[in-house]
Write an enzyme that holds these catalytic residues in place. Structure first.
Site, PDB file in Angstrom:
ATOM      1  N   THR A 275      -5.643  -9.273   9.712  1.00 25.23           N
ATOM      2  CA  THR A 275      -6.403  -9.661   8.535  1.00 25.23           C
ATOM      3  C   THR A 275      -7.560 -10.555   8.968  1.00 25.23           C
ATOM      4  OG1 THR A 275      -4.340  -9.592   7.333  1.00 25.23           O
ATOM      5  CG2 THR A 275      -6.145 -10.815   6.290  1.00 25.23           C
TER       6      THR A 275
ATOM      7  N   ASP B 196      -0.121 -10.111  12.783  1.00 25.22           N
ATOM      8  CA  ASP B 196      -0.721 -10.263  11.457  1.00 25.22           C
ATOM      9  C   ASP B 196      -0.092 -11.441  10.707  1.00 25.22           C
ATOM     10  OD1 ASP B 196      -1.317  -8.084   8.545  1.00 25.22           O
ATOM     11  OD2 ASP B 196      -2.470  -9.732   9.421  1.00 25.22           O
TER      12      ASP B 196
ATOM     13  N   LYS C  43       0.180 -14.570   8.602  1.00 25.53           N
ATOM     14  CA  LYS C  43      -0.692 -15.160   7.572  1.00 25.53           C
ATOM     15  C   LYS C  43       0.222 -15.603   6.424  1.00 25.53           C
ATOM     16  CE  LYS C  43      -1.646 -10.552   5.728  1.00 25.53           C
ATOM     17  NZ  LYS C  43      -2.668  -9.633   5.193  1.00 25.53           N
TER      18      LYS C  43
ATOM     19  N   ASP D 280       6.888  -8.278   7.372  1.00 24.34           N
ATOM     20  CA  ASP D 280       5.745  -7.384   7.578  1.00 24.34           C
ATOM     21  C   ASP D 280       5.492  -7.079   9.054  1.00 24.34           C
ATOM     22  OD1 ASP D 280       2.580  -7.125   5.797  1.00 24.34           O
ATOM     23  OD2 ASP D 280       3.939  -5.695   6.730  1.00 24.34           O
TER      24      ASP D 280
ATOM     25  N   SER E 206       0.839  -1.200   0.000  1.00 26.74           N
ATOM     26  CA  SER E 206       0.000   0.000   0.000  1.00 26.74           C
ATOM     27  C   SER E 206       0.875   1.251   0.000  1.00 26.74           C
ATOM     28  CB  SER E 206      -0.881   0.019   1.249  1.00 26.74           C
ATOM     29  OG  SER E 206      -1.373  -1.267   1.500  1.00 26.74           O
ATOM     30  N   TYR E 207       2.013   1.198   0.657  1.00 27.08           N
ATOM     31  CA  TYR E 207       2.856   2.407   0.768  1.00 27.08           C
ATOM     32  C   TYR E 207       4.256   2.121   0.313  1.00 27.08           C
ATOM     33  CZ  TYR E 207      -1.017   2.604   3.925  1.00 27.08           C
ATOM     34  OH  TYR E 207      -2.277   2.502   4.432  1.00 27.08           O
ATOM     35  N   SER E 208       4.445   1.038  -0.435  1.00 32.11           N
ATOM     36  CA  SER E 208       5.831   0.640  -0.686  1.00 32.11           C
ATOM     37  C   SER E 208       5.980  -0.092  -1.997  1.00 32.11           C
ATOM     38  CB  SER E 208       6.281  -0.285   0.445  1.00 32.11           C
ATOM     39  OG  SER E 208       5.307  -1.308   0.598  1.00 32.11           O
TER      40      SER E 208
ATOM     41  N   LYS F  50      13.022  -2.304   0.092  1.00 25.34           N
ATOM     42  CA  LYS F  50      11.662  -1.811   0.232  1.00 25.34           C
ATOM     43  C   LYS F  50      11.747  -0.289   0.231  1.00 25.34           C
ATOM     44  CE  LYS F  50       7.709  -2.499   3.359  1.00 25.34           C
ATOM     45  NZ  LYS F  50       7.164  -3.459   4.352  1.00 25.34           N
TER      46      LYS F  50
ATOM     47  N   GLU G  16       0.563 -14.816   3.463  1.00 18.73           N
ATOM     48  CA  GLU G  16       1.132 -13.743   2.626  1.00 18.73           C
ATOM     49  C   GLU G  16       2.383 -13.156   3.277  1.00 18.73           C
ATOM     50  OE1 GLU G  16      -2.037 -14.112   3.436  1.00 18.73           O
ATOM     51  OE2 GLU G  16      -3.351 -12.743   2.331  1.00 18.73           O
ATOM     52  N   ASN G  17       2.456 -13.210   4.613  1.00 23.66           N
ATOM     53  CA  ASN G  17       3.591 -12.597   5.328  1.00 23.66           C
ATOM     54  C   ASN G  17       4.676 -13.614   5.651  1.00 23.66           C
ATOM     55  OD1 ASN G  17       2.439 -10.089   5.306  1.00 23.66           O
ATOM     56  ND2 ASN G  17       1.466 -10.304   7.310  1.00 23.66           N
TER      57      ASN G  17
HETATM   58  N1  LIG Z   1      12.216  -9.481   1.397  1.00 31.72           N
HETATM   59  C1  LIG Z   1      11.456  -9.719   0.318  1.00 31.72           C
HETATM   60  N2  LIG Z   1      11.892 -10.523  -0.665  1.00 31.72           N
HETATM   61  C2  LIG Z   1      11.118 -10.773  -1.737  1.00 31.72           C
HETATM   62  N3  LIG Z   1       9.887 -10.260  -1.939  1.00 31.72           N
HETATM   63  C3  LIG Z   1       9.412  -9.432  -0.988  1.00 31.72           C
HETATM   64  C4  LIG Z   1      10.153  -9.121   0.177  1.00 31.72           C
HETATM   65  N4  LIG Z   1       9.415  -8.276   0.952  1.00 31.72           N
HETATM   66  C5  LIG Z   1       8.266  -8.083   0.289  1.00 31.72           C
HETATM   67  N5  LIG Z   1       8.245  -8.766  -0.866  1.00 31.72           N
HETATM   68  C6  LIG Z   1       7.148  -8.779  -1.840  1.00 31.72           C
HETATM   69  O1  LIG Z   1       6.778  -7.438  -2.124  1.00 31.72           O
HETATM   70  C7  LIG Z   1       5.386  -7.246  -1.929  1.00 31.72           C
HETATM   71  C8  LIG Z   1       5.160  -5.956  -1.176  1.00 31.72           C
HETATM   72  O2  LIG Z   1       5.635  -6.137   0.125  1.00 31.72           O
HETATM   73  P1  LIG Z   1       5.456  -4.963   1.197  1.00 31.72           P
HETATM   74  O3  LIG Z   1       5.889  -5.498   2.520  1.00 31.72           O
HETATM   75  O4  LIG Z   1       6.057  -3.734   0.683  1.00 31.72           O
HETATM   76  O5  LIG Z   1       3.909  -4.661   1.196  1.00 31.72           O
HETATM   77  P2  LIG Z   1       2.801  -5.594   1.837  1.00 31.72           P
HETATM   78  O6  LIG Z   1       3.070  -5.712   3.294  1.00 31.72           O
HETATM   79  O7  LIG Z   1       2.707  -6.840   1.039  1.00 31.72           O
HETATM   80  O8  LIG Z   1       1.509  -4.767   1.563  1.00 31.72           O
HETATM   81  P3  LIG Z   1       0.817  -3.843   2.653  1.00 31.72           P
HETATM   82  O9  LIG Z   1       1.848  -2.796   2.977  1.00 31.72           O
HETATM   83  O10 LIG Z   1      -0.374  -3.346   1.957  1.00 31.72           O
HETATM   84  O11 LIG Z   1       0.532  -4.776   3.814  1.00 31.72           O
HETATM   85  C9  LIG Z   1       4.864  -8.434  -1.125  1.00 31.72           C
HETATM   86  O12 LIG Z   1       3.698  -8.889  -1.736  1.00 31.72           O
HETATM   87  C10 LIG Z   1       5.950  -9.464  -1.192  1.00 31.72           C
HETATM   88  O13 LIG Z   1       5.537 -10.516  -2.014  1.00 31.72           O
END
Ligand SMILES: Nc1ncnc2c1ncn2[C@@H]1O[C@H](COP(=O)(O)OP(=O)(O)OP(=O)(O)O)[C@@H](O)[C@H]1O
Ligand SMILES: O=C(O)[C@@H]1CCC(=O)N(CCc2ccc(Cl)cc2)[C@H]1c1ccccc1Cl
Length: 321
Positions: free
Chosen positions: A212, A158, A160, A176, A44-46, A63, A162-163
């Site tokens: 979530t 959080d 899950k 995350d 969302s912010y990155s 990031k 996805e994290n």
């Molecule tokens: N260390 C990493 N190595 C590889 N891919 C990554 C890594 N960190 C994040 N990502 C990928 O980049 C995407 C964005 O990650 P980011 O943490 O910036 O946002 P997010 O936490 O997924 O979204 P939100 O901020 O909305 O919760 C993620 O979906 C993830 O798949």
């Protein structure tokens, strides 16, 4: 735009040469120290980009956060929580490591471990379900990492799929931490850092953050406070999901999902393995005080045979079948 054009080595240390002349020494990394590669994902912010340290050739995930956007969305607090949490979780193989932070006029940069395996969620979707061996291995790595986080006074809040990222060996890396709860540090006379025992202190009550929907604990929904046991609730949901291919509490909207959670309204699909079912039933307990503790979860028969500690992180990940 071209990432190379941005930023500069931001930290400088003033030193003096033999003749006492001031010498400015760049002590930190900056944008110019990296060659940026593909975009790995967007938050969302990155934006997360693959990057290579030009000097060492080491690959990282960087990031990048847009300052204006963060300020506009009032997320400065989360940025500081993510940084402070990552700075507290520095020596465990199951946590994404933060190597450097730097900034330029427009952005903040977090230089992190690169996880080429992507998200555990993506792998699960491609497999549809994990078998018991894979669930045991990934469940054990997650639990081992949660134990480390809790020992450092961090509640993730959080957890899950996805994290849960996967590194080059297909081992787990938890990420995350912007919404983590940092338990206050106790000042020990001998300088040892440890943390207040988990308490439903006033400030936790004040917390408005909710994780979530599918993984949020009943105590967070009922009386607003997250505790370490809240991470164990999410862990139970994850174990169920790896074996069943879907989370235990899932409805057409968040409100109905919350209703299912507080009514403990879920059932196991036919063929769900017995030992895993017993573990999940002892984790998905509404009262956090009666929920299986982390120690008891590690000793549950479902994890029989798991080598906890270093051994868990040296073994080959099971082939996902
Ligand atoms: N260390 C990493 N190595 C590889 N891919 C990554 C890594 N960190 C994040 N990502 C990928 O980049 C995407 C964005 O990650 P980011 O943490 O910036 O946002 P997010 O936490 O997924 O979204 P939100 O901020 O909305 O919760 C993620 O979906 C993830 O798949
Ligand atoms: O806490 C730190 O490590 C420094 C301290 C000095 C500094 O200026 N920053 C950036 C502070 C900040 C946070 C959010 C926004 Cl939107 C803008 C600036 C902090 C920072 C630098 C780079 C990356 C992240 C952060 Cl929080």
């Amino acid at each position: 735009d071209d990432w190379q054009e941005r930023g500069a080595a931001v930290g400088v240390k003033r030193e003096y040469d033999a003749e006492g002349r001031p010498v400015l020494k760049a002590v930190k990394k900056g944008v110019k120290d990296f060659t940026f590669g593909q975009t790995l994902g967007e938050g969302s912010y990155s934006t997360v980009l693959a990057a290579t340290d030009r000097q060492s050739g080491k690959k990282y995930a960087i990031k990048v956060l847009d300052k204006r956007h963060i300020i506009k969305e009032k997320k400065v607090k989360y940025v500081n929580i993510e940084k402070d949490t990552l700075n507290r979780l520095t020596d465990h193989p199951g946590v994404v490591r933060l190597y450097y932070t730097f900034q330029d006029e427009r952005s903040l940069y977090f230089v992190l471990d690169l996880c080429p395996g992507g998200e555990l969620l993506g792998v699960l979707k491609r497999m549809s379900t994990f078998d018991e061996e894979c669930t045991r291995f990934y469940g054990a790595q997650i639990l081992d990492t949660v134990e480390y986080m809790h020992s450092r006074g961090v509640i993730h809040r959080d957890l899950k799929p996805e994290n849960l990222l996967l590194d080059e060996n297909m081992h787990i890396k938890v990420t995350d931490f912007g919404t983590a709860k940092l338990l206050p540090e106790k000042k020990n006379i001998d300088g040892r850092r440890d943390f207040e025992p988990d308490s439903n202190s006033e400030e936790t009550r004040a917390n408005s953050f909710v994780g979530t929907a599918e993984y949020v604990s009943p105590e967070l929904l009922m009386d607003k406070n997250a505790c370490k046991a809240s991470d164990l609730w999410a862990f139970g949901c994850i174990i169920y999901q790896l074996l069943a291919g879907r989370p235990p509490f899932k409805a057409t909207n968040d409100y109905q999902t919350f209703q299912k959670i507080i009514n403990l309204d879920y059932e196991f699909p036919r063929g769900f393995p017995e030992l895993a079912r017993d573990l999940v039933e002892r984790l998905l307990v509404l009262d956090p005080q009666r929920r299986l503790s982390l120690e008891h979860a590690k000793n549950h028969p479902f994890f029989a045979g798991v080598q906890w500690g270093r051994g868990l992180w040296q073994q080959k990940a099971p082939r996902l079948k």
